[in-house]
Design an enzyme around this catalytic site. Structure first.
Site, PDB file in Angstrom:
ATOM      1  N   LYS A 116     -11.657  -4.765  -2.033  1.00  0.00           N
ATOM      2  CA  LYS A 116     -12.739  -3.774  -2.158  1.00  0.00           C
ATOM      3  C   LYS A 116     -12.224  -2.375  -2.448  1.00  0.00           C
ATOM      4  O   LYS A 116     -12.958  -1.548  -2.958  1.00  0.00           O
ATOM      5  CB  LYS A 116     -13.622  -3.778  -0.907  1.00  0.00           C
ATOM      6  CG  LYS A 116     -12.942  -3.349   0.381  1.00  0.00           C
ATOM      7  CD  LYS A 116     -13.941  -3.230   1.500  1.00  0.00           C
ATOM      8  CE  LYS A 116     -13.541  -3.967   2.749  1.00  0.00           C
ATOM      9  NZ  LYS A 116     -12.190  -3.726   3.260  1.00  0.00           N
ATOM     10  N   LYS A 163      -5.438 -10.503  -5.222  1.00  0.00           N
ATOM     11  CA  LYS A 163      -6.611 -10.679  -4.361  1.00  0.00           C
ATOM     12  C   LYS A 163      -7.768  -9.793  -4.834  1.00  0.00           C
ATOM     13  O   LYS A 163      -7.542  -8.678  -5.291  1.00  0.00           O
ATOM     14  CB  LYS A 163      -6.192 -10.260  -2.939  1.00  0.00           C
ATOM     15  CG  LYS A 163      -7.227 -10.448  -1.887  1.00  0.00           C
ATOM     16  CD  LYS A 163      -6.778  -9.813  -0.575  1.00  0.00           C
ATOM     17  CE  LYS A 163      -6.942  -8.305  -0.573  1.00  0.00           C
ATOM     18  NZ  LYS A 163      -6.838  -7.653   0.722  1.00  0.00           N
ATOM     19  N   LYS A 208       0.819  -1.216   0.000  1.00  0.00           N
ATOM     20  CA  LYS A 208       0.000   0.000   0.000  1.00  0.00           C
ATOM     21  C   LYS A 208       0.854   1.268   0.000  1.00  0.00           C
ATOM     22  O   LYS A 208       0.471   2.279  -0.580  1.00  0.00           O
ATOM     23  CB  LYS A 208      -0.953  -0.005   1.191  1.00  0.00           C
ATOM     24  CG  LYS A 208      -2.057  -1.024   0.976  1.00  0.00           C
ATOM     25  CD  LYS A 208      -3.115  -0.972   2.041  1.00  0.00           C
ATOM     26  CE  LYS A 208      -4.174  -2.011   1.722  1.00  0.00           C
ATOM     27  NZ  LYS A 208      -5.005  -2.342   2.843  1.00  0.00           N
TER      28      LYS A 208
HETATM   29  P1  TYM Z   1     -10.555  -6.094   5.215  1.00  0.00           P
HETATM   30  O1  TYM Z   1     -11.547  -5.023   5.493  1.00  0.00           O
HETATM   31  O2  TYM Z   1      -9.606  -5.875   4.088  1.00  0.00           O
HETATM   32  O3  TYM Z   1     -11.298  -7.463   4.954  1.00  0.00           O
HETATM   33  C1  TYM Z   1     -12.277  -7.964   5.845  1.00  0.00           C
HETATM   34  C2  TYM Z   1     -12.161  -9.476   5.913  1.00  0.00           C
HETATM   35  O4  TYM Z   1     -12.346 -10.044   4.600  1.00  0.00           O
HETATM   36  C3  TYM Z   1     -11.236 -10.872   4.271  1.00  0.00           C
HETATM   37  N1  TYM Z   1     -10.969 -10.735   2.828  1.00  0.00           N
HETATM   38  C4  TYM Z   1     -10.880 -11.751   1.978  1.00  0.00           C
HETATM   39  N2  TYM Z   1     -10.994 -13.086   2.155  1.00  0.00           N
HETATM   40  C5  TYM Z   1     -10.876 -13.879   1.064  1.00  0.00           C
HETATM   41  N3  TYM Z   1     -10.629 -13.386  -0.186  1.00  0.00           N
HETATM   42  C6  TYM Z   1     -10.508 -12.056  -0.409  1.00  0.00           C
HETATM   43  N4  TYM Z   1     -10.298 -11.597  -1.625  1.00  0.00           N
HETATM   44  C7  TYM Z   1     -10.636 -11.176   0.698  1.00  0.00           C
HETATM   45  N5  TYM Z   1     -10.578  -9.829   0.846  1.00  0.00           N
HETATM   46  C8  TYM Z   1     -10.763  -9.581   2.154  1.00  0.00           C
HETATM   47  C9  TYM Z   1     -10.073 -10.337   5.076  1.00  0.00           C
HETATM   48  O5  TYM Z   1      -9.074 -11.317   5.264  1.00  0.00           O
HETATM   49  C10 TYM Z   1     -10.765  -9.952   6.364  1.00  0.00           C
HETATM   50  O6  TYM Z   1     -10.913 -11.081   7.205  1.00  0.00           O
HETATM   51  N6  TYM Z   1      -7.053  -5.466   8.703  1.00  0.00           N
HETATM   52  C11 TYM Z   1      -8.369  -6.003   8.435  1.00  0.00           C
HETATM   53  C12 TYM Z   1      -9.456  -5.432   9.311  1.00  0.00           C
HETATM   54  C13 TYM Z   1      -9.215  -5.538  10.771  1.00  0.00           C
HETATM   55  C14 TYM Z   1      -9.346  -6.704  11.564  1.00  0.00           C
HETATM   56  C15 TYM Z   1      -9.064  -6.297  12.893  1.00  0.00           C
HETATM   57  C16 TYM Z   1      -9.652  -8.023  11.265  1.00  0.00           C
HETATM   58  C17 TYM Z   1      -8.878  -4.512  11.604  1.00  0.00           C
HETATM   59  N7  TYM Z   1      -8.782  -4.965  12.885  1.00  0.00           N
HETATM   60  C18 TYM Z   1      -9.090  -7.212  13.950  1.00  0.00           C
HETATM   61  C19 TYM Z   1      -9.683  -8.945  12.326  1.00  0.00           C
HETATM   62  C20 TYM Z   1      -9.393  -8.543  13.639  1.00  0.00           C
HETATM   63  C21 TYM Z   1      -8.727  -5.709   7.003  1.00  0.00           C
HETATM   64  O7  TYM Z   1      -8.170  -4.836   6.379  1.00  0.00           O
HETATM   65  O8  TYM Z   1      -9.766  -6.444   6.533  1.00  0.00           O
END
Ligand code: TYM
Length: 332
Positions: A200, A197, A112
């Site tokens: 979003k 990947k 990023k």
């Molecule tokens: P984020 O918002 O990018 O994604 C949310 C959740 O969706 C999963 N995910 C995916 N799984 C499979 N294939 C994909 N293409 C895909 N894109 C996203 C992510 O693995 C995630 O589980 N850092 C985290 C948010 C966060 C968080 C936390 C998660 C902040 N604090 C504490 C767990 C615990 C994030 O950016 O997720």
């Protein structure tokens, strides 16, 4: 009792990747007699260029979609991160536990930061410290399990390291959590670029299926998915046939099948794509319909979030107070 925590950041509309990799596991987890907390992690959306009104809109939309996907506020705690101060209070103590080197090694930071630099934007300091705030999200609740997609593995590893280090230096304070991933579709790939990947926040939406896409749009995106050249028929091979493997993973996740076995049912890509499109449309239909109902009453969603924040605060406060004391700060 196992305590579960996970979150999603409101940087874009939720995708099929979010649903299959994470949200669907959350809905399954809350059925068990566990304590489960799910969070719209809005502070994390401020680590890259953002538009204030859009973040606010996407935060409520994400919460509405989580309810539409089946999270039940009677069985789990759903809240917004910025409503519970304990997350940022704890993040500072963990910044005093983490090192600059280990944060600079995070893959998502490197990717990023490179992207922000290429766009001529400054790299926000919070992008570097982001995984520490994520660790605070998890550790503030003495979480046992963190259901996430594959891309969050490294961040949960860091969280474990910080918990162990803090406990060793200052006395037992935190539970050391474990990441859990779904058996298939833990990393759903972009339909146009199957080596990346499905994300979003990505600008080009043609390879991304959003949860709120109309059935027609879902079909179009799936039918135009990049498949692989080669005349070996439909085989499951993530290395040499990433496009087809991704479609098989999505189909397996939607239908409860096995991607390797499913490959044997097809001789051509056209029939596979049609079945994937049908399966995804049917999977998302109830979520989209329920979202439309819930979105008509935003005050009700806000009430759920307010009550969730109250419950979350009650759980996090004593843990974070204990950490303040353990690290050597004078009690107020
Ligand atoms: P984020 O918002 O990018 O994604 C949310 C959740 O969706 C999963 N995910 C995916 N799984 C499979 N294939 C994909 N293409 C895909 N894109 C996203 C992510 O693995 C995630 O589980 N850092 C985290 C948010 C966060 C968080 C936390 C998660 C902040 N604090 C504490 C767990 C615990 C994030 O950016 O997720």
């Amino acid at each position: 009792m196992t305590r579960i925590f996970s979150g999603v950041k409101p940087t874009g509309h939720l995708t099929l990747g979010n649903y299959l990799g994470a949200v669907r596991q959350w809905v399954a987890a809350e059925q068990a007699p566990d304590e489960a907390l799910f969070c719209v992690v809005d502070l994390h959306a401020l680590t890259v260029e953002h538009e204030p009104a859009r973040v606010r809109r996407l935060s409520r939309q994400a919460a509405t979609l989580l309810l539409a996907a089946g999270l039940d506020p009677q069985r789990c705690t759903l809240f917004v991160q910025s409503h519970v101060d304990e997350h940022t209070r704890l993040a500072y103590l963990l910044e005093c536990t983490a090192t600059d080197g280990e944060l600079r090694r995070m893959i998502q930071y490197k990717e990023k930061a490179a992207k922000a630099q290429a766009a001529g934007d400054g790299v926000r300091l919070s992008l570097l410290t982001y995984p520490v705030l994520m660790a605070a999200d998890i550790l503030a609740y003495r979480t046992d399990e963190v259901p996430v997609g594959e891309d969050q593995r490294q961040h949960v590893e860091l969280t474990r390291d910080l918990a162990v280090r803090f406990n060793q230096r200052y006395g037992h304070t935190f539970t050391v959590p474990e990441a859990t991933h779904p058996a298939v579709a833990a990393r759903v790939m972009d339909l146009q670029e199957p080596t990346s990947k499905m994300g979003k926040s990505d600008a080009n939406g043609t390879g991304i299926v959003y949860l709120l896409d109309e059935p027609g749009a879902v079909r179009k995106k799936v039918m135009r998915a990049v498949t692989d050249s080669g005349d070996g028929g439909v085989v499951y091979d993530r290395e040499s046939r990433p496009g087809v493997a991704n479609l098989l993973d999505v189909l397996a996740a939607c239908t409860g099948g096995d991607p390797v076995r499913l490959a044997a049912d097809y001789t051509g890509y056209g029939a596979l794509k049609r079945d994937v499109a049908d399966a995804v449309v049917e999977l998302l239909r109830p979520v989209r319909e329920r979202h439309a109902e819930l979105a008509a009453d935003p005050a009700q969603v806000d009430k759920v979030l307010r009550e969730g924040a109250g419950r979350a605060r009650e759980l996090a406060r004593p843990v974070v107070d204990r950490a303040y004391e353990a690290i050597g700060l004078l009690a107020p």
